[in-house]
Structure formats: structure tokens, C-alpha cells
Scaffold this motif. Structure first.
Motif, PDB file in Angstrom:
ATOM      1  N   GLN A 310       4.992   4.294  15.798  1.00  0.00           N
ATOM      2  CA  GLN A 310       5.342   5.661  15.463  1.00  0.00           C
ATOM      3  C   GLN A 310       6.756   5.713  14.876  1.00  0.00           C
ATOM      4  OE1 GLN A 310       3.377   8.748  16.193  1.00  0.00           O
ATOM      5  NE2 GLN A 310       1.884   7.080  16.059  1.00  0.00           N
ATOM      6  N   VAL A 311       6.928   6.598  13.899  1.00  0.00           N
ATOM      7  CA  VAL A 311       8.245   6.807  13.308  1.00  0.00           C
ATOM      8  C   VAL A 311       8.460   8.301  13.120  1.00  0.00           C
ATOM      9  CG1 VAL A 311       8.248   4.586  12.084  1.00  0.00           C
ATOM     10  CG2 VAL A 311       7.344   6.643  10.932  1.00  0.00           C
ATOM     11  N   THR A 312       9.718   8.658  12.928  1.00  0.00           N
ATOM     12  CA  THR A 312      10.055  10.039  12.583  1.00  0.00           C
ATOM     13  C   THR A 312      10.436  10.075  11.117  1.00  0.00           C
ATOM     14  OG1 THR A 312      10.819  10.521  14.817  1.00  0.00           O
ATOM     15  CG2 THR A 312      11.565  11.994  13.063  1.00  0.00           C
ATOM     16  N   TRP A 313       9.743  10.912  10.361  1.00  0.00           N
ATOM     17  CA  TRP A 313      10.011  11.046   8.920  1.00  0.00           C
ATOM     18  C   TRP A 313      10.074  12.529   8.592  1.00  0.00           C
ATOM     19  CZ3 TRP A 313       6.479  12.609   4.805  1.00  0.00           C
ATOM     20  CH2 TRP A 313       7.014  12.418   3.515  1.00  0.00           C
ATOM     21  N   ARG A 314      11.188  12.939   8.002  1.00  0.00           N
ATOM     22  CA  ARG A 314      11.413  14.342   7.643  1.00  0.00           C
ATOM     23  C   ARG A 314      11.196  15.269   8.830  1.00  0.00           C
ATOM     24  NH1 ARG A 314       9.114  14.950   1.372  1.00  0.00           N
ATOM     25  NH2 ARG A 314      10.351  13.210   0.521  1.00  0.00           N
ATOM     26  N   GLY A 315      11.693  14.789  10.010  1.00  0.00           N
ATOM     27  CA  GLY A 315      11.693  15.626  11.197  1.00  0.00           C
ATOM     28  C   GLY A 315      10.403  15.660  11.980  1.00  0.00           C
ATOM     29  N   GLN A 316       9.379  14.898  11.575  1.00  0.00           N
ATOM     30  CA  GLN A 316       8.105  14.925  12.280  1.00  0.00           C
ATOM     31  C   GLN A 316       7.661  13.517  12.618  1.00  0.00           C
ATOM     32  OE1 GLN A 316       5.031  17.468  11.027  1.00  0.00           O
ATOM     33  NE2 GLN A 316       6.407  19.193  10.760  1.00  0.00           N
ATOM     34  N   ALA A 317       6.931  13.375  13.744  1.00  0.00           N
ATOM     35  CA  ALA A 317       6.430  12.073  14.177  1.00  0.00           C
ATOM     36  C   ALA A 317       5.197  11.700  13.351  1.00  0.00           C
ATOM     37  CB  ALA A 317       6.084  12.111  15.655  1.00  0.00           C
ATOM     38  N   HIS A 318       5.121  10.423  12.990  1.00  0.00           N
ATOM     39  CA  HIS A 318       3.995   9.914  12.206  1.00  0.00           C
ATOM     40  C   HIS A 318       3.628   8.512  12.677  1.00  0.00           C
ATOM     41  CE1 HIS A 318       4.179  12.950   8.904  1.00  0.00           C
ATOM     42  NE2 HIS A 318       5.480  12.951   9.183  1.00  0.00           N
ATOM     43  N   ASP A 319       2.359   8.188  12.557  1.00  0.00           N
ATOM     44  CA  ASP A 319       1.925   6.805  12.640  1.00  0.00           C
ATOM     45  C   ASP A 319       2.313   6.151  11.315  1.00  0.00           C
ATOM     46  OD1 ASP A 319       0.060   4.612  13.788  1.00  0.00           O
ATOM     47  OD2 ASP A 319      -0.714   4.985  11.774  1.00  0.00           O
ATOM     48  N   LEU A 320       3.141   5.096  11.356  1.00  0.00           N
ATOM     49  CA  LEU A 320       3.698   4.545  10.123  1.00  0.00           C
ATOM     50  C   LEU A 320       2.634   4.069   9.139  1.00  0.00           C
ATOM     51  CD1 LEU A 320       6.037   3.760   8.299  1.00  0.00           C
ATOM     52  CD2 LEU A 320       6.344   1.687   9.660  1.00  0.00           C
ATOM     53  N   PRO A 321       1.654   3.254   9.550  1.00  0.00           N
ATOM     54  CA  PRO A 321       0.637   2.849   8.561  1.00  0.00           C
ATOM     55  C   PRO A 321      -0.096   4.042   7.954  1.00  0.00           C
ATOM     56  CG  PRO A 321       0.524   1.455  10.511  1.00  0.00           C
ATOM     57  CD  PRO A 321       1.447   2.582  10.844  1.00  0.00           C
ATOM     58  N   ARG A 322      -0.415   5.026   8.771  1.00  0.00           N
ATOM     59  CA  ARG A 322      -1.132   6.193   8.254  1.00  0.00           C
ATOM     60  C   ARG A 322      -0.256   6.983   7.284  1.00  0.00           C
ATOM     61  NH1 ARG A 322      -5.620   6.798   6.856  1.00  0.00           N
ATOM     62  NH2 ARG A 322      -6.129   5.542   8.706  1.00  0.00           N
ATOM     63  N   LEU A 323       1.026   7.097   7.597  1.00  0.00           N
ATOM     64  CA  LEU A 323       1.953   7.792   6.696  1.00  0.00           C
ATOM     65  C   LEU A 323       1.977   7.103   5.330  1.00  0.00           C
ATOM     66  CD1 LEU A 323       4.271   9.813   6.070  1.00  0.00           C
ATOM     67  CD2 LEU A 323       5.842   8.153   7.119  1.00  0.00           C
ATOM     68  N   LEU A 324       2.074   5.782   5.343  1.00  0.00           N
ATOM     69  CA  LEU A 324       2.124   5.039   4.075  1.00  0.00           C
ATOM     70  C   LEU A 324       0.833   5.207   3.286  1.00  0.00           C
ATOM     71  CD1 LEU A 324       3.802   1.744   5.353  1.00  0.00           C
ATOM     72  CD2 LEU A 324       4.897   3.637   4.139  1.00  0.00           C
ATOM     73  N   LEU A 325      -0.302   5.252   3.972  1.00  0.00           N
ATOM     74  CA  LEU A 325      -1.583   5.404   3.278  1.00  0.00           C
ATOM     75  C   LEU A 325      -1.781   6.822   2.762  1.00  0.00           C
ATOM     76  CD1 LEU A 325      -3.890   3.317   5.641  1.00  0.00           C
ATOM     77  CD2 LEU A 325      -3.122   2.697   3.342  1.00  0.00           C
ATOM     78  N   ASN A 326      -1.268   7.801   3.503  1.00  0.00           N
ATOM     79  CA  ASN A 326      -1.453   9.199   3.090  1.00  0.00           C
ATOM     80  C   ASN A 326      -0.523   9.611   1.963  1.00  0.00           C
ATOM     81  OD1 ASN A 326      -3.454   9.579   4.969  1.00  0.00           O
ATOM     82  ND2 ASN A 326      -2.136  10.595   6.482  1.00  0.00           N
TER      83      ASN A 326
END
Length: 441
Positions: A310-326
Motif C-alpha cells: 500500500q502507498v499514499t498517492w495524492r492524499g489517498q491510500a492505494h494498492d501500488l500495483p493496482r494504481l500503476l495498472l489503473n
């Protein structure tokens, strides 16, 4: 071209008036770049001239961020073995560590070059190249001197920029005294590296000798023929990563160190070179002060070491692989130990299949960093097309490269092309060169 307003960091664009004919400018700049492999042209027909405050702030950020790299690596673990483990570094690429921790950390930042893009919100440091193999130092210094000499000949104020080889000479002299070797300095490189031309070597030696350094050069393969190795300071101008990739035999360096050669920068410089360190600083480390975090937030694009986490990106929590794919169009994947511009992948230009495979590999291996894409400003740039002085004006997608030597930041070298899409700057895509300087004092 008329004056064009850009981001305030650049200031308004005005074509640089050298006071000379295009032919004379081409003659001087062509001679400066004669030491580079390949042709001298095309290249920038004008320096990138920025307000003094912009110039000073870029150099200040360079020195401070490099020091944060050193502190970050030092704090990963109490010894070299622990730091290697923390960064998942391949031991085969780090064959010359010494047992002297003070030497390793004290000489890790002798020489570095940052690569920076200027976006809508100012400079963003994409990476640091750490070690004496960073390249382009002599090219920058010769370009700086060419513009200095052209200004002096025309009776114009000289642009702000300092001699890169002055602090390098001081580092080498100080190192000789501290380590009890020298005063002779031995530059160690290989002509198997196509960038290491005889003209480049001669230029480096001449620039160092101007500043009182007793410098000479040896081919890596000939290092065993050098006498009295315990009384010279070796400067390693290639990286072990390059050697592994291209099959260079570096055993002569190990043998020379066994025979008493002291070599700088230290091997720890290559740990600072890994892109994971910048990503760790971006994410934040426990020892960082508020000022440290503010500096990184201002100058470093969002970067994270890849993994299933999990990472925080632009103030919100994200699953990193899913963030990169989305959101592939917003991210770049970089191999942490990658060389040059190799192993850098842009989600904006990769196919869906390519990007999914890259994300899967990066997640599994944890050997990459994910970095938010920086959309660069593209200021106007006059380009010299050939030695006749023919010019055209283009919109330059540029990487600005300040150097930092012994804690003193200076520069800056510039590489650019005219591409309108995300991607690396390479010789295969119309790469051109120039320099960035500050307005006159």
C-alpha cells in the motif's frame, strides 16, 4: 522569435545575443564539443539563461539532496553488509568495498550529477548519478568556457557559472593529503567505453593540470603496469554495472587495490546511485526533519520502491500495483540499478500487455521504482545545425544536469530533443546538447 513568458523559474525567453556571427559561434562551440564521440552538431546555439535566483536555488537543492542521499544510505544499517541487504543490491556489482566505514561514507559523494526536468511547478529531480563515471563533465566545462570567451570578446557581461574542475581539483588534492597518497592522481577508465575518446581524456587531464593536479591516465587493462601503486590516488571513471553489462574485465582494479592502490570515489557511491534511495526519500524516512521533507516534496517527483504494498498517492491510500495498472499514463517504471536511460519504461507509451508485464515484474522483484511522470516545459531553443552557423528555433524537451563535486554544486549540462511525447532522451531520438547558466552577476 519574440519574448515568450514561461514558468517564472525560466523567466521570459529572449534569444541570447552573443555579439558574434553565427559562424563564429559555431566555430567556438564546435571546438568545445570536439571531444565528444560522434559529430558536434546539431547543438544549442545559445545557453539556457535563467534568473540568478533560479540558478542558485537549483544548485542549492542539488547539494542538499545529494547529502540526504548520503545520510539515507548511512542510516539504512550500521555497516556495508546491512546497507546492501536493505537495498537488495547485487554483490557482484560491488566488488571493491573496503573495511573503512569512514572512508566509504566520506568519499561516497565526491562526484555526482543530477538529472532534472523543469515542469510547470519548477525543477524536479528525476535521479542522481553518483560516482566519477557520471560523464559530460568536460563537455560542460568546455561549453561554459566557450560562452565565457565569446562574451568577453564581444564586451558583454559573462554569464553566471563556475569552473567545474576547480572543486574537483580541490577534492583530489584534499583526498591525497587525507589518505597519505599522491600528489599524483591516476584516472582509470577503458577505451572499450565508446565515450572515452582520447580527446576527452586529454581534455580532462588538461583541465585538472590547470588547477595544479598532477594527473595522468591509464587504461583499466594496463593498470597492472603502473609502478608504485601505493603512492598514487586512483579515480575510477567507470561503473561496475557498465563492466558487467559490457563484459569488461575489472580484475586489474582489484589486483591494483590489493597492491596498495587507493581508489575514489568509494564503492558506497554506487549505493547512493541506486534509484531506490531517491524513492525512499520521497516516501519519507524517520530521521528526516521538516525541512528535509519540505525540500524533497518541492523538488522530487512522487517515487516509491515497487512491491505488493500500500502507498499514499495524492492524499489517498492505494494498492501500488493496482494504481500503476489503473493510471499508466501518469507513471514511469525504472530499474533501480539501471544504466544510462536503459530500463526506463513509460506507461503513457507502453502497450497494455507490455505495461502489465512490467508491473508484474517490478512487483515481484522489488527491483524497480515507480515515479510520477513529470511533464516538462518546452522552452524555445536556437539550434546550430552545422559548422556553417545555420540555425533554427525549436521547442526543447530538456533534461538539466547540475553537477556536485565535494559538496559544491555547479553546472549545468543540458540534453534535449524536440519530442512532444514522454520518453527518454537518447542519441537515437535526435539528442542535442548545450548548457544552462545564470544571468550575469
Amino acid at each position: 522569435m519574440t519574448s515568450t513568458a514561461l514558468h517564472s523559474w525560466f523567466g521570459p525567453y529572449q534569444p541570447y545575443e552573443s555579439g558574434h556571427s553565427p559562424e563564429r559561434v559555431a566555430e567556438m562551440l564546435g571546438e568545445a564539443m570536439r571531444i565528444s564521440p560522434g559529430g558536434q552538431f546539431p547543438l544549442a546555439a545559445e545557453p539556457v539563461v535563467v534568473p540568478r535566483e533560479s540558478y542558485r536555488s537549483l544548485l542549492d537543492a542539488t547539494a542538499r539532496l545529494l547529502e540526504l542521499h548520503r545520510v539515507a544510505v548511512a542510516n539504512l544499517a550500521p555497516d556495508t553488509a546491512g546497507r546492501m541487504t536493505a537495498l537488495k543490491a547485487d554483490p557482484a556489482l560491488f566488488p571493491r568495498f573496503t573495511a573503512d566505514e569512514a572512508f566509504e561514507l566520506g568519499h561516497a559523494t565526491d562526484v555526482a550529477r543530477a538529472d532534472v526536468m523543469i515542469g510547470a511547478d519548477g525543477p524536479r529531480f528525476l535521479e542522481f548519478n553518483v560516482g566519477a563515471s557520471v560523464g559530460c563533465m568536460a563537455q560542460f566545462e568546455r561549453l561554459r568556457r566557450a560562452w565565457r570567451d565569446l562574451a568577453s570578446e564581444a564586451g558583454k557581461p559573462v554569464l553566471t557559472g563556475t569552473d567545474l574542475y576547480a572543486p574537483l581539483a580541490e577534492v583530489l588534492k584534499r583526498s591525497c593529503k587525507e589518505l597519505g597518497v599522491g600528489p599524483e592522481v591516476l584516472l582509470i577508465d577503458t577505451s572499450d567505453d565508446l565515450q572515452t575518446t582520447s580527446a576527452y581524456v586529454d581534455a580532462q587531464l588538461g583541465l585538472l593540470r590547470e588547477h595544479g593536479v598532477h594527473a595522468r591516465f591509464t587504461e583499466l587493462r594496463d593498470l597492472g603496469r603502473v609502478e608504485d601503486l601505493g603512492n598514487v590516488l586512483g579515480v575510477v571513471q567507470f561503473s561496475e554495472g557498465e563492466a558487467a553489462r559490457f563484459g569488461w574485465d575489472i580484475s586489474p582494479l582489484a589486483s591494483a587495490m590489493g597492491a596498495g592502490l587507493t581508489a575514489v570515489p568509494s564503492q558506497t557511491a554506487r549505493l547512493l546511485d541506486t534509484k531506490k534511495v531517491l524513492a525512499l526519500l520521497s516516501e519519507g524516512l524517520p530521521w528526516m526533519t521538516g525541512d528535509d521533507r519540505d525540500l524533497v516534496r518541492r523538488f522530487v517527483p512522487w517515487s516509491r520502491v515497487t512491491g505488493d504494498r500500500q502507498v499514499t498517492w495524492r492524499g489517498q491510500a492505494h494498492d501500488l500495483p493496482r494504481l500503476l495498472l489503473n493510471r499508466p499514463e501518469l507513471f514511469v517504471l525504472k530499474l533501480a540499478a539501471g544504466l544510462y536511460s536503459d530500463d526506463v519504461y513509460f506507461g503513457a507509451t507502453a502497450t497494455d500487455r507490455e505495461w502489465r508485464q512490467l508491473v508484474a515484474t517490478a512487483t515481484e522483484t522489488e527491483d524497480y521504482i515507480a515515479q510520477e511522470l513529470v511533464e516538462p516545459l518546452r522552452p524555445p531553443m536556437a539550434v546550430l545545425l552545422d559548422e556553417s552557423g545555420r540555425t533554427e528555433t525549436v521547442r526543447a524537451k530538456m533534461v538539466v544536469s547540475p553537477f556536485c563535486v565535494g559538496g559544491v554544486a555547479t553546472g549545468c549540462y543540458v540534453r534535449f530533443n524536440t519530442a512532444a511525447t514522454p520518453g527518454i532522451l537518447s542519441v537515437h531520438d535526435g539528442l542535442m546538447r548545450g548548457c544552462l547558466l545564470g544571468e550575469p552577476s
